[in-house]
Design an enzyme around this catalytic site. Sequence first.
Site, PDB file in Angstrom:
ATOM      1  N   LYS A 120       0.819  -1.221   0.000  1.00 49.00           N
ATOM      2  CA  LYS A 120       0.000   0.000   0.000  1.00 49.00           C
ATOM      3  C   LYS A 120       0.847   1.263   0.000  1.00 49.00           C
ATOM      4  O   LYS A 120       0.586   2.195  -0.759  1.00 49.00           O
ATOM      5  CB  LYS A 120      -0.930   0.022   1.217  1.00 49.00           C
ATOM      6  N   ASN A 143      -3.029   6.476   5.754  1.00 51.03           N
ATOM      7  CA  ASN A 143      -2.142   5.653   6.577  1.00 51.03           C
ATOM      8  C   ASN A 143      -0.673   5.952   6.315  1.00 51.03           C
ATOM      9  O   ASN A 143       0.194   5.178   6.710  1.00 51.03           O
ATOM     10  CB  ASN A 143      -2.431   4.162   6.309  1.00 51.03           C
ATOM     11  N   HIS A 193      -4.060  -9.374  10.411  1.00 51.89           N
ATOM     12  CA  HIS A 193      -4.899  -8.686  11.409  1.00 51.89           C
ATOM     13  C   HIS A 193      -6.109  -9.531  11.821  1.00 51.89           C
ATOM     14  O   HIS A 193      -7.186  -8.986  12.099  1.00 51.89           O
ATOM     15  CB  HIS A 193      -5.398  -7.339  10.859  1.00 51.89           C
TER      16      HIS A 193
END
Length: 437
Positions: A120, A143, A193
């Site tokens: 990302k 982010n 996650h």
Amino acid sequence: MIVSEAFAGKTYAVLGLARSGLATVETLAASGARVVAWDAREEAREAVRDKAELADPLEIDLTGFDGIVVSPGVPLNRHPIAQKARAAGVPIIGDIELFALARPTLPPHKVVGITGTNGKSTTTALIHHIVEQAGFPARMGGNIGLPILGQEPLEPNLKGVGIYVLELSSYQIDLTHSLDCDVAVLLNITPDHLDRYDGFPGYVASKARLFAMQTPGHAAVIATDDEPSLGIAAKAVAQLRTVSAANILPMEQATWPALQGPHNAQNVAVAIAVADALDISRDDTLPALATYASLPHRMQRVGEVGGVLYVNDSKATNPASTAPALAAYPAVGGRPRIHWIVGGLAKTDNLDECAPQFGNIKHAYTIGEAGHMFADILRPHMPVDDSEMLLTAVRRAARVAEPGDIVLLSPACASFDQFRDFEARGDAFAAAVAALG
């Protein structure tokens, strides 16, 4: 900062006053909202005392609040704020949702939102670089970099409207309900996650929400190199543009120094498709690929000494992240070239995902807590130096590396056994390389 009349007269609670929380308080207060803020740290509370009421949202009546803004790090599946918000009928949101709510009041613009398990940050920075090189006003956030609410709104220029390029984690998407990206991007999905979700399907569903929020006239750029991404592509409501790492020719990729390896082939394929969706010409896009500079600690070329290239990939904290780095420098004429520095605080007891690339490794140097274990795993496949310390590994690699070789720090481990974080580890590597002269 972004200021919007969309928040005037409304009431928000802000839980967590790190960088994005502070920017959120600043934006809401400047926009005429009533703000109730809280953080466990006294110094953080003191920083907003003149802009917000100080009270813990868990201990006050939330009836009538327009939203509770929480940090993406708050685990909604087990934090008590989630139950309290539901009982009060108040939405839990993040700063990206506030940005989405402010969009109608901002100057004309477009938003590119990038998500995925791996790549990302690189892809976000690459798209931002392409947009800037093409002459469009651009901001990068989410982010990565500065909180988006803390940045000045974009104004159109002669090239066109401004473009916000946002890296979006699954946690940020969970806190967003109305972000209709002009271009939404999915790179890949692998298990991650899982402590925050109802298994892997729950994690996939979080990523899928970015595309469910889009309207049909917008674009969805999806790399379909894995099954979960294929499934999301099949349900996209926006105009679908599918890409693959296989779209990038190796001879072309060789001309982009900071974008080597199969993982970067996927990142480039996505970035080109996004540029196309933004009507940026290939005459602007392709030269930008050659001038892109790696983000720190992500396949970052930190020096060349005596014809040996030194690459800092400290961000690779598990074997799945390291495997593409090992693939980025294949053997030439049957001769492996990589001097691999590996080890730290292990997340697994094996290097199975790296094994297909062992033929590219000339010599391994193991470090940290996992060093002895990894040395035992690697000795049947290559020469190994159980160096223990990063500085020792760099010095020993420098003594035996030949012109054309690569000394690669790609640890496949967390850093916490010897370093504060992966950034400190990467900085130590760069300092050790600099000391070589």
